[in-house]
Write an enzyme that holds these catalytic residues in place. Sequence first.
Site, PDB file in Angstrom:
ATOM      1  N   ASP A  63       2.193  -2.483  -8.474  1.00 32.78           N
ATOM      2  CA  ASP A  63       1.498  -3.771  -8.489  1.00 32.78           C
ATOM      3  C   ASP A  63       0.741  -4.014  -9.796  1.00 32.78           C
ATOM      4  O   ASP A  63       0.575  -3.100 -10.615  1.00 32.78           O
ATOM      5  CB  ASP A  63       0.519  -3.858  -7.296  1.00 32.78           C
ATOM      6  CG  ASP A  63      -0.208  -2.539  -7.033  1.00 32.78           C
ATOM      7  OD1 ASP A  63      -0.384  -1.750  -7.983  1.00 32.78           O
ATOM      8  OD2 ASP A  63      -0.591  -2.303  -5.882  1.00 32.78           O
ATOM      9  N   ASP A 132      -8.418  -1.100   3.904  1.00 31.01           N
ATOM     10  CA  ASP A 132      -7.893  -2.024   4.915  1.00 31.01           C
ATOM     11  C   ASP A 132      -6.466  -1.656   5.333  1.00 31.01           C
ATOM     12  O   ASP A 132      -5.783  -2.442   5.970  1.00 31.01           O
ATOM     13  CB  ASP A 132      -7.957  -3.469   4.409  1.00 31.01           C
ATOM     14  CG  ASP A 132      -7.061  -3.705   3.194  1.00 31.01           C
ATOM     15  OD1 ASP A 132      -6.387  -2.748   2.732  1.00 31.01           O
ATOM     16  OD2 ASP A 132      -7.023  -4.849   2.711  1.00 31.01           O
ATOM     17  N   HIS A 134      -3.880  -1.075   3.330  1.00 30.24           N
ATOM     18  CA  HIS A 134      -2.771  -1.553   2.489  1.00 30.24           C
ATOM     19  C   HIS A 134      -2.051  -0.402   1.784  1.00 30.24           C
ATOM     20  O   HIS A 134      -2.625   0.646   1.517  1.00 30.24           O
ATOM     21  CB  HIS A 134      -3.234  -2.621   1.485  1.00 30.24           C
ATOM     22  CG  HIS A 134      -4.112  -2.137   0.363  1.00 30.24           C
ATOM     23  ND1 HIS A 134      -5.114  -2.913  -0.174  1.00 30.24           N
ATOM     24  CD2 HIS A 134      -4.134  -0.976  -0.354  1.00 30.24           C
ATOM     25  CE1 HIS A 134      -5.695  -2.238  -1.155  1.00 30.24           C
ATOM     26  NE2 HIS A 134      -5.124  -1.062  -1.279  1.00 30.24           N
TER      27      HIS A 134
HETATM   28  C1  F6R Z   1      -2.646   0.728  -6.592  1.00 26.67           C
HETATM   29  C2  F6R Z   1      -2.299   0.437  -5.206  1.00 26.67           C
HETATM   30  C3  F6R Z   1      -3.298   0.579  -4.101  1.00 26.67           C
HETATM   31  C4  F6R Z   1      -4.135   1.854  -4.188  1.00 26.67           C
HETATM   32  C5  F6R Z   1      -5.142   1.933  -3.040  1.00 26.67           C
HETATM   33  C6  F6R Z   1      -6.047   3.146  -3.178  1.00 26.67           C
HETATM   34  O1  F6R Z   1      -1.536   0.584  -7.440  1.00 26.67           O
HETATM   35  O2  F6R Z   1      -1.198   0.073  -4.967  1.00 26.67           O
HETATM   36  O3  F6R Z   1      -2.626   0.533  -2.858  1.00 26.67           O
HETATM   37  O4  F6R Z   1      -3.278   2.972  -4.150  1.00 26.67           O
HETATM   38  O5  F6R Z   1      -5.917   0.779  -3.022  1.00 26.67           O
HETATM   39  O6  F6R Z   1      -6.850   2.984  -4.313  1.00 26.67           O
HETATM   40  P1  F6R Z   1      -7.912   4.112  -4.752  1.00 26.67           P
HETATM   41  O7  F6R Z   1      -7.132   5.317  -5.072  1.00 26.67           O
HETATM   42  O8  F6R Z   1      -8.601   3.548  -5.946  1.00 26.67           O
HETATM   43  O9  F6R Z   1      -8.794   4.321  -3.565  1.00 26.67           O
END
Ligand code: F6R
Length: 259
Positions: A63, A132, A134
């Site tokens: 992303d 959340d 994702h």
């Molecule tokens: C980033 C992405 C997100 C992160 C997730 C965890 O490219 O796709 O899904 O992997 O938000 O982020 P952190 O590691 O910062 O808690």
Amino acid sequence: MEVIIRPDADSAAMLVARLVAARVRAKPDLVLGLATGRTMERVYDLLAAMELDFSGCRSFNLDEYIGVPAEDEHSYCHYMNKHLFGRINIKRSNTHVPDGMAPDLGAEAARYERLIREAEGIDLQLLGIGEDGHIGFNEPLSALMSRTRAKALTATTRQQNAAMFGGDADRVPARALTMGVGTILEARELLLLATGMAKAASLAKAVEGPITAMVSASALQLHPRCKVVLDRNAASALTQRDYYDWVFNNEPEWEGYRE
Ligand code: F6R
């Protein structure tokens, strides 16, 4: 799905880095799917220190923020150059991050999907999880068959990522271009890393809850080759921890990864 629980965040990141290294050594032209975020920083530090040969590898990031230029320090393009691409011998022309500045985001999303198809798909997709639930930026209610597209970020995600924007959630971009859940599920192997108490609740829903578009990561239950690597904190809300440990301690696949 296999769940591997390590004593701390560092050993969880080490196990992920060792798995990635094993895949790169086994297939020098590996197509990697990459994630950004704080959890992955340690993995990329470890991979950079391993001095692997990435010269034949290609990569696709999950992303990118919409409206943030690649050179901006907040872009995921900048993050990847800083934490990984600038420290390994991957060819920059073989690395791909969606263009969040594209004038036509629909056309950019279609181009990105085409590039992944032309690479004959992703061999190994790294994933983090949001508070959340994702994966990528597939926020709640993302269709489980969704493809790369623009998504509006939730308040939870903008708060989670505020630290990178001076602690101000309002400065976190409102939208991102992200691979869809369907795009992610097409990778041949999935490897999710989660550490810390803040991920415990969403992780438990993803692993032990029902498959639902309200928790995008629950779609990983559909994938035949998915590994979820956790530290004790991220695993703390799981109910079947003893069984997951038993599998890790007994499956021959994990010999050499247990120490
Ligand atoms: C980033 C992405 C997100 C992160 C997730 C965890 O490219 O796709 O899904 O992997 O938000 O982020 P952190 O590691 O910062 O808690």
